[in-house]
Design a protein around this motif. Structure first.
Motif, PDB file in Angstrom:
ATOM      1  N   VAL A 199       0.849  -1.202   0.000  1.00 35.11           N
ATOM      2  CA  VAL A 199       0.000   0.000   0.000  1.00 35.11           C
ATOM      3  C   VAL A 199       0.879   1.245   0.000  1.00 35.11           C
ATOM      4  N   LYS A 200       1.917   1.250   0.847  1.00 29.50           N
ATOM      5  CA  LYS A 200       2.828   2.405   0.909  1.00 29.50           C
ATOM      6  C   LYS A 200       3.502   2.655  -0.431  1.00 29.50           C
ATOM      7  N   ASN A 201       3.885   1.563  -1.103  1.00 24.90           N
ATOM      8  CA  ASN A 201       4.522   1.711  -2.417  1.00 24.90           C
ATOM      9  C   ASN A 201       3.566   2.348  -3.422  1.00 24.90           C
ATOM     10  N   HIS A 202       2.304   1.913  -3.404  1.00 23.04           N
ATOM     11  CA  HIS A 202       1.307   2.487  -4.311  1.00 23.04           C
ATOM     12  C   HIS A 202       1.067   3.970  -3.994  1.00 23.04           C
ATOM     13  N   ILE A 203       1.044   4.294  -2.704  1.00 24.86           N
ATOM     14  CA  ILE A 203       0.822   5.690  -2.311  1.00 24.86           C
ATOM     15  C   ILE A 203       1.994   6.557  -2.759  1.00 24.86           C
ATOM     16  N   SER A 204       3.204   6.043  -2.631  1.00 22.77           N
ATOM     17  CA  SER A 204       4.385   6.785  -3.106  1.00 22.77           C
ATOM     18  C   SER A 204       4.283   7.051  -4.604  1.00 22.77           C
ATOM     19  N   SER A 205       3.806   6.050  -5.342  1.00 25.96           N
ATOM     20  CA  SER A 205       3.627   6.210  -6.786  1.00 25.96           C
ATOM     21  C   SER A 205       2.558   7.257  -7.089  1.00 25.96           C
ATOM     22  N   LEU A 206       1.469   7.231  -6.320  1.00 25.21           N
ATOM     23  CA  LEU A 206       0.393   8.211  -6.505  1.00 25.21           C
ATOM     24  C   LEU A 206       0.890   9.629  -6.226  1.00 25.21           C
ATOM     25  N   LEU A 207       1.654   9.789  -5.157  1.00 25.81           N
ATOM     26  CA  LEU A 207       2.183  11.109  -4.817  1.00 25.81           C
ATOM     27  C   LEU A 207       3.039  11.661  -5.948  1.00 25.81           C
ATOM     28  N   GLN A 208       3.834  10.790  -6.547  1.00 25.78           N
ATOM     29  CA  GLN A 208       4.706  11.226  -7.629  1.00 25.78           C
ATOM     30  C   GLN A 208       3.919  11.541  -8.897  1.00 25.78           C
ATOM     31  N   LYS A 209       3.004  10.649  -9.283  1.00 29.08           N
ATOM     32  CA  LYS A 209       2.251  10.829 -10.521  1.00 29.08           C
ATOM     33  C   LYS A 209       1.318  12.037 -10.465  1.00 29.08           C
ATOM     34  N   LEU A 210       0.721  12.265  -9.300  1.00 30.07           N
ATOM     35  CA  LEU A 210      -0.271  13.330  -9.172  1.00 30.07           C
ATOM     36  C   LEU A 210       0.325  14.618  -8.610  1.00 30.07           C
ATOM     37  N   GLU A 211       1.631  14.581  -8.322  1.00 25.91           N
ATOM     38  CA  GLU A 211       2.347  15.762  -7.835  1.00 25.91           C
ATOM     39  C   GLU A 211       1.680  16.316  -6.575  1.00 25.91           C
ATOM     40  N   CYS A 212       1.377  15.418  -5.655  1.00 32.48           N
ATOM     41  CA  CYS A 212       0.749  15.796  -4.389  1.00 32.48           C
ATOM     42  C   CYS A 212       1.782  15.742  -3.266  1.00 32.48           C
ATOM     43  N   ARG A 213       1.585  16.588  -2.259  1.00 33.11           N
ATOM     44  CA  ARG A 213       2.522  16.691  -1.148  1.00 33.11           C
ATOM     45  C   ARG A 213       2.326  15.569  -0.130  1.00 33.11           C
ATOM     46  N   ASP A 214       1.073  15.188   0.111  1.00 31.07           N
ATOM     47  CA  ASP A 214       0.796  14.221   1.160  1.00 31.07           C
ATOM     48  C   ASP A 214      -0.518  13.509   0.896  1.00 31.07           C
ATOM     49  N   ARG A 215      -0.902  12.645   1.824  1.00 24.03           N
ATOM     50  CA  ARG A 215      -2.117  11.833   1.675  1.00 24.03           C
ATOM     51  C   ARG A 215      -3.370  12.695   1.623  1.00 24.03           C
ATOM     52  N   THR A 216      -3.371  13.774   2.391  1.00 19.76           N
ATOM     53  CA  THR A 216      -4.552  14.630   2.398  1.00 19.76           C
ATOM     54  C   THR A 216      -4.779  15.239   1.025  1.00 19.76           C
ATOM     55  N   GLN A 217      -3.709  15.665   0.364  1.00 18.27           N
ATOM     56  CA  GLN A 217      -3.859  16.201  -0.986  1.00 18.27           C
ATOM     57  C   GLN A 217      -4.341  15.117  -1.952  1.00 18.27           C
ATOM     58  N   LEU A 218      -3.894  13.872  -1.744  1.00 18.16           N
ATOM     59  CA  LEU A 218      -4.399  12.772  -2.571  1.00 18.16           C
ATOM     60  C   LEU A 218      -5.902  12.587  -2.349  1.00 18.16           C
ATOM     61  N   ALA A 219      -6.326  12.669  -1.089  1.00 18.87           N
ATOM     62  CA  ALA A 219      -7.751  12.533  -0.784  1.00 18.87           C
ATOM     63  C   ALA A 219      -8.556  13.644  -1.445  1.00 18.87           C
ATOM     64  N   LEU A 220      -8.014  14.862  -1.407  1.00 22.57           N
ATOM     65  CA  LEU A 220      -8.674  15.988  -2.061  1.00 22.57           C
ATOM     66  C   LEU A 220      -8.744  15.779  -3.572  1.00 22.57           C
ATOM     67  N   PHE A 221      -7.670  15.242  -4.137  1.00 26.81           N
ATOM     68  CA  PHE A 221      -7.651  14.963  -5.579  1.00 26.81           C
ATOM     69  C   PHE A 221      -8.771  13.988  -5.926  1.00 26.81           C
ATOM     70  N   ALA A 222      -8.960  12.981  -5.077  1.00 28.44           N
ATOM     71  CA  ALA A 222     -10.020  11.995  -5.314  1.00 28.44           C
ATOM     72  C   ALA A 222     -11.397  12.653  -5.285  1.00 28.44           C
ATOM     73  N   VAL A 223     -11.591  13.556  -4.299  1.00 28.96           N
ATOM     74  CA  VAL A 223     -12.886  14.252  -4.202  1.00 28.96           C
ATOM     75  C   VAL A 223     -13.111  15.166  -5.402  1.00 28.96           C
ATOM     76  N   LYS A 224     -12.097  15.951  -5.736  1.00 28.06           N
ATOM     77  CA  LYS A 224     -12.209  16.929  -6.826  1.00 28.06           C
ATOM     78  C   LYS A 224     -12.470  16.257  -8.178  1.00 28.06           C
ATOM     79  N   ASN A 225     -11.970  15.039  -8.332  1.00 30.38           N
ATOM     80  CA  ASN A 225     -12.115  14.341  -9.605  1.00 30.38           C
ATOM     81  C   ASN A 225     -13.214  13.289  -9.576  1.00 30.38           C
ATOM     82  N   HIS A 226     -14.101  13.402  -8.581  1.00 29.08           N
ATOM     83  CA  HIS A 226     -15.325  12.578  -8.525  1.00 29.08           C
ATOM     84  C   HIS A 226     -14.992  11.082  -8.556  1.00 29.08           C
ATOM     85  N   LEU A 227     -13.974  10.677  -7.772  1.00 32.35           N
ATOM     86  CA  LEU A 227     -13.563   9.281  -7.746  1.00 32.35           C
ATOM     87  C   LEU A 227     -14.179   8.514  -6.583  1.00 32.35           C
ATOM     88  N   LEU A 228     -14.963   9.191  -5.752  1.00 34.45           N
ATOM     89  CA  LEU A 228     -15.564   8.515  -4.597  1.00 34.45           C
ATOM     90  C   LEU A 228     -16.938   7.972  -4.932  1.00 34.45           C
TER      91      LEU A 228
END
Length: 215
Positions: free
Chosen positions: A186-215
């Motif tokens: 899971v940590k490896n996937h999150i590291s990949s997500l942070l890099q691909k989506l240019e996010c600083r942390d998990r909270t920004q990833l969560a926001l990205f999910a909300v903003k892009n209607h992925l929930l």
């Protein structure tokens, strides 16, 4: 031991939170602040690991305090104490680096759990508040902004699945149990997500999910 600072303009709330948290051996309440300016000064004095931050305070409010504290003390985690009526401020606080927003009527056990999750890098996003945020964000966005970010197409099926669970505020352990993989994976996937989506942390990833209607 997790060093916690409580920032709230109401004395009775601060005292109640202190009494609640001091029941737990893993929590040390290092101080209290009545507004954002005091919270910023207290960070230098007491170096808390985490701040429980009220969103509405006189002078510097919780949103501005979150922004300034994360600029100077990026390793300090911040949880915004909120009610359902505060949702108009939540998105901005998260954008500035808050780790989530437990509701003010949370039980002691759940509050400590939220503190632990934040310390482990998790995001605390209450499902009912997240739902309100999604509807509000649709009102804020123009038709062009409502289109999904093109970077979504770069993600693998597994990364999309994990991103959705991040958007729901799940911890690494909970995600691992959901998708039947190890926490290390899971940590490896999150590291990949942070890099691909240019996010600083998990909270920004969560926001990205909300903003892009992925929930």
């Amino acid at each position: 031991m997790i060093r916690v600072l409580i920032a709230d303009d109401q004395t009775i709330v601060r005292q109640g939170l202190r009494m609640m948290l001091e029941q737990f051996d893993i929590i040390q309440v290092v101080g209290e602040a009545t507004n954002g300016e005091e919270a910023l000064k207290c960070c230098e004095l007491w170096q808390p690991h985490l701040i429980l931050m009220d969103i509405r305070m006189p002078g510097m409010d919780g949103v501005e305090a979150t922004k300034r504290i994360k600029q100077v003390y990026p390793q300090t985690n911040i949880l915004i104490l909120t009610t359902f009526t505060d949702d108009q401020y939540i998105f901005e606080a998260l954008q500035h680096g808050a780790s989530g927003y437990p509701l003010k009527d949370v039980t002691p056990d759940k509050l400590v759990e939220a503190i632990q999750i934040a310390q482990e890098g998790g995001a605390i996003i209450h499902p009912q508040v997240a739902s309100k945020m999604i509807h509000q964000m649709k009102d804020w966005q123009s038709p062009i902004q409502q289109e999904k970010d093109e970077r979504v197409a770069m993600l693998t099926e597994r990364e999309l699945e994990i991103l959705q669970y991040l958007g729901q505020g799940l911890s690494n352990q909970e995600i691992a149990e959901k998708v039947y993989i190890t926490q290390g994976t899971v940590k490896n996937h999150i590291s990949s997500l942070l890099q691909k989506l240019e996010c600083r942390d998990r909270t920004q990833l969560a926001l990205f999910a909300v903003k892009n209607h992925l929930l």
